[in-house]
Write a protein that holds these residues in place. Structure first.
Motif, mmCIF file in Angstrom:
data_model
loop_
_atom_site.group_PDB
_atom_site.id
_atom_site.type_symbol
_atom_site.label_atom_id
_atom_site.label_comp_id
_atom_site.label_asym_id
_atom_site.label_seq_id
_atom_site.Cartn_x
_atom_site.Cartn_y
_atom_site.Cartn_z
ATOM 1 N N UNK A 55 86.292 -40.445 -55.806
ATOM 2 C CA UNK A 55 86.422 -39.113 -56.410
ATOM 3 C C UNK A 55 85.631 -39.030 -57.720
ATOM 4 N N UNK A 56 85.694 -40.109 -58.522
ATOM 5 C CA UNK A 56 84.960 -40.112 -59.798
ATOM 6 C C UNK A 56 83.458 -40.015 -59.562
ATOM 7 N N UNK A 57 82.985 -40.820 -58.609
ATOM 8 C CA UNK A 57 81.552 -40.807 -58.314
ATOM 9 C C UNK A 57 81.150 -39.429 -57.779
ATOM 10 N N UNK A 58 82.036 -38.837 -56.980
ATOM 11 C CA UNK A 58 81.736 -37.513 -56.416
ATOM 12 C C UNK A 58 81.607 -36.453 -57.508
ATOM 13 N N UNK A 59 82.380 -36.590 -58.576
ATOM 14 C CA UNK A 59 82.257 -35.643 -59.701
ATOM 15 C C UNK A 59 80.828 -35.707 -60.255
ATOM 16 N N UNK A 60 80.322 -36.936 -60.420
ATOM 17 C CA UNK A 60 78.956 -37.108 -60.918
ATOM 18 C C UNK A 60 77.926 -36.576 -59.931
ATOM 19 N N UNK A 61 78.138 -36.836 -58.634
ATOM 20 C CA UNK A 61 77.195 -36.365 -57.606
ATOM 21 C C UNK A 61 77.121 -34.837 -57.617
ATOM 22 N N UNK A 62 78.292 -34.223 -57.687
ATOM 23 C CA UNK A 62 78.344 -32.752 -57.665
ATOM 24 C C UNK A 62 77.693 -32.179 -58.924
ATOM 25 N N UNK A 63 77.970 -32.823 -60.061
ATOM 26 C CA UNK A 63 77.357 -32.388 -61.321
ATOM 27 C C UNK A 63 75.837 -32.439 -61.216
ATOM 28 N N UNK A 64 75.320 -33.517 -60.612
ATOM 29 C CA UNK A 64 73.872 -33.653 -60.467
ATOM 30 C C UNK A 64 73.313 -32.569 -59.552
ATOM 31 N N UNK A 108 87.884 -32.575 -51.171
ATOM 32 C CA UNK A 108 87.276 -31.322 -51.660
ATOM 33 C C UNK A 108 85.938 -31.601 -52.345
ATOM 34 N N UNK A 109 85.927 -32.611 -53.225
ATOM 35 C CA UNK A 109 84.671 -32.909 -53.941
ATOM 36 C C UNK A 109 83.589 -33.364 -52.960
ATOM 37 N N UNK A 110 83.985 -34.178 -51.961
ATOM 38 C CA UNK A 110 83.033 -34.606 -50.935
ATOM 39 C C UNK A 110 82.499 -33.408 -50.163
ATOM 40 N N UNK A 165 78.971 -41.595 -64.595
ATOM 41 C CA UNK A 165 77.554 -41.856 -64.871
ATOM 42 C C UNK A 165 76.861 -42.417 -63.637
ATOM 43 N N UNK A 166 77.584 -43.254 -62.885
ATOM 44 C CA UNK A 166 77.025 -43.799 -61.642
ATOM 45 C C UNK A 166 76.726 -42.665 -60.662
ATOM 46 N N UNK A 167 77.679 -41.741 -60.571
ATOM 47 C CA UNK A 167 77.494 -40.589 -59.683
ATOM 48 C C UNK A 167 76.320 -39.736 -60.126
#
Lengths: 203, 200
Positions: A55-64, A108-110, A165-167
């Motif tokens: 979920x954390x990584x997905x937050x970064x992916x979505x932000x990007x 949801x984030x995915x 940050x990884x996301x």
């Protein structure tokens, strides 16, 4: 006769004094301990649960995917709301369905990453903030006894930020066509992972 | 019982009586000045607010940076001296956490305060934590040079942090500073929770 000898005032006094001399006192002086343990425990906690990680990584992916300003607003909003959720847990305010909420956040984030959904900034922050409360409530309150609460919190927050940050760093592939498709594939993986955790939480 | 029979055991007991060990500074092995510096470096609660105040000052420019570093350091020293003379006994951990939480909020939102306002906040923070540190040093019966060591550490950290942020103009770097502020807020909120629970 023997009892009388044992209860002689001199012997009683001597015994009392000897007892007093060996009575242990509370030692105040101490070497700092548990400090590094608290930090390392906090640092490792978010990465020890895969539901939290995806979920954390997905937050970064979505932000990007969303680009500026969501790229930085989401990672700024998330830790604060996550800590708010942790604070709710610590003061004893219950949050129903925490584990399911965390799993739903991954679903949801995915899905948002998979569908390249572009919500308005306020709505995007609202979605992320809502889920952050669940993550904080579940994970921010698990301090091992004897460890330093501040360093645990610091480690926990830093690890969560690094997952974002990884996301974000991974999401930078969004600028290429192939990368965009790969990013959507990553969103699909997060969603599937979330569905698995949701199934585990509700069964 | 003869008087001579009781004197010896009483004397022995007095000699053998254990005394409570007092809390002490972390020993750097280099004397009280460095012990004081180390005391600050091992106090994350003090460091977080110090860094937040310096980040805020740095975001607001060179003048705010200069004023804040000066005001914060001087107030820390003066309040520390007062704390060493008149130690504060009530537990002010709540206030300490709130102080760095508020500074973190101001950094996270990149609040547009005037240089004087930022310096005043820095001075308030320095006064509070100087007083608490001075009181802690007094409780540990530390030498005055320990306070000097901690104040000079404050100066170095505040100066370097603010100086690193002042020239930052690139968006992503300013965002990184704001993210650091949000992390400080998050730690503060969790700490408030821990304090409510009586753990911290």
């Amino acid at each position: 006769m023997k009892v009388e000898r044992c209860l002689h005032p001199g012997r009683v006094l001597l015994a009392t004094l000897v007892l007093a001399s060996v009575w242990p006192l509370l030692a105040w002086g101490h070497v700092e301990s548990g400090q590094a343990g608290g930090f390392l425990s906090g640092l490792s906690h978010p990465v020890s649960g895969l539901d939290h990680v995806i979920a954390m990584v997905a937050v970064g992916l979505w932000g990007a995917q969303l680009g500026m300003p969501a790229l930085w607003v989401l990672p700024v909003a998330f830790p604060m709301m996550m800590a708010f959720g942790g604070m709710l847990g610590l003061v004893g305010i219950p949050l129903p369905g925490v584990e399911a909420g965390i799993a739903v956040s991954a679903v949801v984030l995915g899905a948002l990453v998979l569908g390249q959904v572009r919500l308005p900034l306020v709505a995007a922050v609202g979605v992320v903030a809502l889920f952050a409360v669940f993550h904080g409530h579940a994970h921010g309150t698990e301090l091992t006894p004897g460890q330093n609460a501040m360093l645990y919190s610091l480690g926990f927050v830093i690890a969560t930020g690094l997952l974002h940050a990884t996301g974000i760093a991974t999401g930078l592939i969004n600028r290429w066509d192939l990368g965009r498709q790969a990013l959507r594939g990553a969103g699909a993986l997060v969603m599937v992972g979330g569905l698995y955790f949701l199934w585990s939480a509700v069964r | 019982m003869k008087r001579s029979n009781i004197v010896a055991p009483v004397a022995a007991v007095l000699l053998a009586a254990p005394a409570a060990a007092q809390a002490h500074l972390v020993n750097s092995g280099l004397g009280p000045f460095y012990d004081g510096a180390l005391h600050l470096l091992l106090s994350p609660g003090d460091l977080l607010g110090l860094v937040a105040a310096a980040l805020l000052a740095g975001l607001r420019g060179a003048r705010a940076g200069r004023l804040t570093v000066t005001a914060l350091t001087i107030s820390w020293l003066l309040a520390g001296m007062i704390g060493m003379r008149l130690p504060v006994t009530p537990d002010l951990t709540w206030l300490s956490v709130l102080s760095f939480l508020i500074l973190g909020v101001l950094v996270a939102f990149d609040t547009r305060l005037s240089p004087l306002a930022v310096a005043a906040l820095g001075a308030l923070y320095g006064a509070l934590h100087g007083l608490l540190n001075g009181s802690a040093l007094a409780a540990m019966r530390a030498a005055p040079s320990a306070l000097l060591g901690s104040v000079l550490t404050v100066l170095v950290i505040a100066l370097l942090t603010a100086a690193a942020v002042v020239p930052v103009r690139v968006l992503w770097a300013r965002v990184a500073v704001r993210v650091a502020g949000s992390w400080i807020v998050a730690v503060g909120m969790l700490m408030l929770g821990w304090l409510a629970q009586g753990v911290a």
